[in-house]
Design an enzyme around this catalytic site. Structure first.
Site, PDB file in Angstrom:
ATOM      1  N   GLU A   1     -18.745  84.548  -6.649  1.00 55.32           N
ATOM      2  CA  GLU A   1     -17.725  84.018  -5.741  1.00 55.32           C
ATOM      3  C   GLU A   1     -18.293  83.829  -4.332  1.00 55.32           C
ATOM      4  O   GLU A   1     -18.072  82.796  -3.691  1.00 55.32           O
ATOM      5  CB  GLU A   1     -16.515  84.951  -5.700  1.00 55.32           C
ATOM      6  CG  GLU A   1     -15.649  84.918  -6.947  1.00 55.32           C
ATOM      7  CD  GLU A   1     -14.350  85.682  -6.753  1.00 55.32           C
ATOM      8  OE1 GLU A   1     -13.788  85.628  -5.635  1.00 55.32           O
ATOM      9  OE2 GLU A   1     -13.904  86.334  -7.708  1.00 55.32           O
TER      10      GLU A   1
ATOM     11  N   SER B   1     -27.500  89.716 -23.373  1.00 58.41           N
ATOM     12  CA  SER B   1     -27.674  90.351 -24.676  1.00 58.41           C
ATOM     13  C   SER B   1     -27.670  89.283 -25.756  1.00 58.41           C
ATOM     14  O   SER B   1     -27.209  88.160 -25.544  1.00 58.41           O
ATOM     15  CB  SER B   1     -26.534  91.343 -24.991  1.00 58.41           C
ATOM     16  OG  SER B   1     -26.291  92.213 -23.929  1.00 58.41           O
TER      17      SER B   1
ATOM     18  N   ASP C   1     -14.125  87.207 -16.509  1.00 60.49           N
ATOM     19  CA  ASP C   1     -13.938  87.267 -15.052  1.00 60.49           C
ATOM     20  C   ASP C   1     -12.972  88.394 -14.714  1.00 60.49           C
ATOM     21  O   ASP C   1     -11.751  88.209 -14.700  1.00 60.49           O
ATOM     22  CB  ASP C   1     -13.414  85.928 -14.536  1.00 60.49           C
ATOM     23  CG  ASP C   1     -13.411  85.873 -13.009  1.00 60.49           C
ATOM     24  OD1 ASP C   1     -13.768  86.887 -12.378  1.00 60.49           O
ATOM     25  OD2 ASP C   1     -13.056  84.820 -12.456  1.00 60.49           O
TER      26      ASP C   1
END
Length: 825
Positions: free
Chosen positions: A195, A264, A336
């Site tokens: 952000e 990952s 998020d």
């Protein structure tokens, strides 16, 4: 003269003898903390004997008659091998590093105190399930049993670092384990940084529409552009040229730059796509490399059966592993779960901030940070309805916070009733995919995708609390927003059923490489930032190339080093450079460029450590992005140290006019993208020639791409660093399935600093043929032979067996520890 010479000899001999005695004395003191794995010990807190069998790789197989006793054994084993690591994790979560390291870590402690993780962890203890609470208490008792043994037998304070950095250690508490889990959320979360960077980039760019080039959304998003930050935030216009302080990252800091916030791989195959007709699962979580690794292998014998896999010292849970009935693996979901709010201060009273209902006083508390060799510092902690107030120095928040305002953070990990540990404990006891999915409802943070397999079914579910946002949110959570505007505030948490879920897909194969998983409109979008747009293409190719898969084909995919990115970008960028022009004279820059292009033209994109092409390619892409953005972004270009393949592709395909990045604004001529590609290649070759010489054919990618398993505290100490750091030549790169994320900046930009510290492949047709590995060794004691004994296996792509057969563990045991309960007096 002869007398002087004799005295010189005596003094030299005496000095050598004193040094030798000092070295031997130091070795004796440090070696006192080496664990003895073959012994019997009477301890408080057990209901029945516990046996810890250490197999040939020093993996503890812990056998207790009750679950609580087994978790006690795990706590004891963790403290035997990784006590210093546990202490450091706890101190970091508490914001108490400066008590040991002085002013060096003060800024870290200040931010951690503002997050208040340890107090939140203490509040969360009561929210755990009874089963989890018993596990936490038993685990803490096991750690404390080891501490009592260290104190009673003078075992060198338990670890060499404890001797070198003498500081008192409090007994372990259940809240400490919960705080470490919250610390993992700090290390894996990056939306705050994203952000802030998007806002800073919006302020820096003259053309606001160009932000979608340099910070591209994952393909397929189809979202409308946001307003630029200056129009969104009153007073932000004054921040356009805010000075940036370049601060090197401390190895002790838990705040990872956005490029290292977690990644990952995990994939699974149903019986119909398995050659053995059993389900398959592979998982390799990616975290920053260190010595020892963050992962620790263990097997627990629980009342429901055996469980084996990767743990993190300090927590009583197998986070990635298998039981007889279930396998599970984790990938960062990139959900998020953070929003930055800019809070307006009351100009008449800076102790108040603006809310939708008017000005309101901050909730405040005082916190004292004690600092080694310095006076303590007292902080005033402040909280708003949106979350804690953070300093402007953290993540460069000050560069997007106008005067008369402060920044606060909404974050799911700050839940005071966080039941994530209960989800992890329940997952270990699940006997089916259905039970495991139900257990995931307790999971809060850090958000992860869990890949699940039982004997019949494969599934994937996004775990973690998903904030509910208003559809009219001004920045959609992509940039800091005004905290006093009601529609910018969270509206609670979405139901667990809203989290993405995939069960028994028709194709029989599931996987995630941190790629985008759903394409929902805001506010059901899950995230605008995803960790991967590249590795997924190579994975799809490997999965589709076989009708059925085996354990070995899953291993092959884990270790694959072919770069889809290199294969797709090189023909695009070099389209007008390949095979053009006449041969240039030897020794000229033009000739060097032709040689480099010839090598790359025959290259298949394999990032093999022994090849020269990966180094030429990586240096070219790095120089190319720098050429494209430096004139537009200036000092902010430092934040884009890793080439973004989507950005480069947008530029060279001229998507929405993105080729405008190729023209250097400050120059009179209009540069083409071919010009920039040629100049960037020349830049890269100059850098290579200065660093490695002009013989391009003899370059080795592995010389630049060294895996840096460094000790966070002792890794920079002269001489000692050669004993505590583990360095290895490695294959792979930023965008390969065998991911070796490069440093990106500094004198060694291609060092491999972030990758698969744990790999596991589980075959449920023959569970005991499952395998796993970690990147260093089980022990955190640098004098132990188990400090780095798994490192070369990891580097070569080898594994060790993952068996739940106790006899196999005993067959080559390096020691058996018997913990006997103390007889009540």
């Amino acid at each position: 003269m002869a007398s002087i010479f004799k005295w010189l000899l005596r003094l030299t001999g005496g000095a050598i003898l004193l040094v030798l005695v000092a070295v031997l004395g130091l070795y004796y003191l440090l070696s006192r903390s080496l664990p003895d794995y073959d012994k019997s010990l009477t301890v408080e807190g057990l209901s029945a004997p516990v046996e810890i069998v250490r197999d040939h790789a020093n993996v503890p197989h812990i056998f207790g008659q009750a679950d609580a006793d087994t978790f006690f054994g795990l706590g004891y084993a963790h403290a035997q091998d990784r006590l210093w690591q546990m202490v450091m994790l706890r101190r970091t979560a508490q914001g108490r590093l400066s008590e040991v390291f002085g002013p060096r870590t003060l800024e870290i402690d200040k931010v951690m105190r503002r997050f208040d993780l340890h107090d939140l962890a203490r509040s969360s203890v009561a929210a755990q399930t009874p089963e989890t609470l018993r596990a936490l208490e038993a685990y803490a008792a096991g750690v404390n049993a080891r501490l009592a043994e260290i104190n009673a037998d003078a075992l060198g304070r338990g670890a060499p670092e404890m001797f070198l950095f003498n500081a008192p250690m409090a007994p372990w508490q259940p809240a400490d384990s919960l705080a470490i889990l919250k610390l993992m959320a700090v290390q894996l979360s990056s939306h705050l940084e994203h952000e802030v960077l998007r806002a800073r980039t919006s302020l820096a760019l003259e053309e606001a529409t160009r932000i979608d080039d340099i910070l591209p959304l994952a393909p397929g998003s189809g979202l409308a552009a946001l307003p630029d930050y200056a129009s969104l935030m009153p007073g932000a216009e004054t921040l356009r040229h805010a000075a940036l302080a370049e601060r090197p990252r401390d190895p002790l800091s838990p705040f990872n730059p956005r490029a290292f916030a977690g990644a990952s791989n995990a994939w699974a195959a149903a019986p119909a796509r398995s050659a053995s007709s059993g389900t398959l699962l592979a998982n390799d979580p990616h975290l920053g490399f260190s010595a020892p690794a963050i992962w620790y292998l263990a097997r627990l014998e629980l009342e429901r059966g055996g469980v084996i896999g990767g743990t993190i010292p300090g927590m009583p849970a197998i986070l990635s592993g298998r039981s007889n009935d279930l396998g599970w693996g984790l990938t960062s979901s990139y959900l998020d779960d953070q929003d930055v709010h800019i809070e307006r201060l009351n100009p008449e009273n800076p102790g108040e901030y603006l809310t939708p209902e008017g000005y309101k006083p901050f909730r405040t508390a005082r916190s004292i940070i004690r600092i080694k060799d310095a006076e303590p510092v007292t902080l005033t902690l402040r909280w708003t309805d949106n979350g804690p107030v953070l300093p402007g120095s953290h993540a460069d928040l000050g560069t997007v916070t106008p005067a008369g305002h402060v920044a606060s953070l909404s974050w799911t990990a700050l839940d005071p009733a966080d039941t994530t540990m209960s989800a992890a404990i329940a997952l270990m006891g699940a006997a089916s995919v259905t039970e495991a999915l139900a257990a995931g409802e307790l999971y809060i943070a850090p958000s992860q995708n869990v890949l699940l397999v039982d004997n019949d079914t494969i599934a994937m579910k996004t775990l973690g609390a998903m904030p509910r946002r208003n559809a009219q949110h001004e920045s959609q959570g992509r940039m800091p927003s005004r905290g006093w505007v009601r529609q910018n505030r969270w509206q609670g948490i979405s139901p667990y059923s809203a989290n993405p879920e995939f069960i028994a897909p028709a194709g029989g194969v599931l996987g995630n490489t941190n790629n985008k998983t759903v394409d929902r409109p805001f506010p059901l979008h899950v995230s605008f930032v995803w960790g991967d747009t590249q590795r997924i293409h190579r994975w799809q190719r490997l999965m589709q190339s076989r009708e059925v898969h085996t354990r070995d084909s899953f291993i092959e995919a884990q270790l694959d080093t072919v770069s889809f990115t290199a294969r797709s970008l090189l023909p695009l960028i070099g389209a007008n450079l390949w095979f053009t022009g006449e041969a240039a004279p030897d020794g000229t820059p033009e000739r060097q460029r032709q040689r480099a292009l010839d090598l790359l033209s025959d290259w298949n994109g394999e990032m093999n450590e022994h090849l020269p092409e990966p180094l030429i390619y990586a240096a070219w892409m790095r120089a190319l992005q720098d050429r494209l953005i430096r004139d537009d972004l200036g000092p902010l270009s430092r934040e884009f140290a890793h080439p973004d393949p989507v950005f480069i592709e947008r530029v060279y395909r001229d998507i929405d006019g993105a080729s405008a990045w190729c023209d250097v604004r400050q120059s009179s001529p209009v540069e083409t993208c071919t010009d920039i590609a040629r100049m960037a290649l020349d830049d890269a070759l100059v850098w290579i020639n200065e660093r490695y010489g002009t013989a391009l054919e003899s370059l080795r990618w592995g010389d630049a791409h060294q895996a840096t398993h460094d000790h966070p505290v002792l890794g920079d100490v002269p001489v000692l660093r050669y004993f505590v750091n583990i360095r290895q030549s490695t294959s792979g790169g930023d965008n390969t399935l065998q991911r070796g994320r490069t440093r990106g900046a500094g004198p060694e930009p291609f060092q491999n600093v972030h990758g698969a510290g744990y790999r596991g492949v589980y075959d449920f047709a023959d569970p005991d043929s499952s395998v796993f590995i970690i990147s260093t060794g089980q022990s955190g004691h640098f004098l132990s032979r188990h400090y780095d004994d798994l490192a070369q296996l990891w580097r070569r792509g080898e594994y060790i067996p993952m068996s739940l057969d106790p006899e196999l563990a005993r067959a080559a045991a390096v020691g058996i520890t018997l913990l006997e309960p103390a007889v009540p007096q």
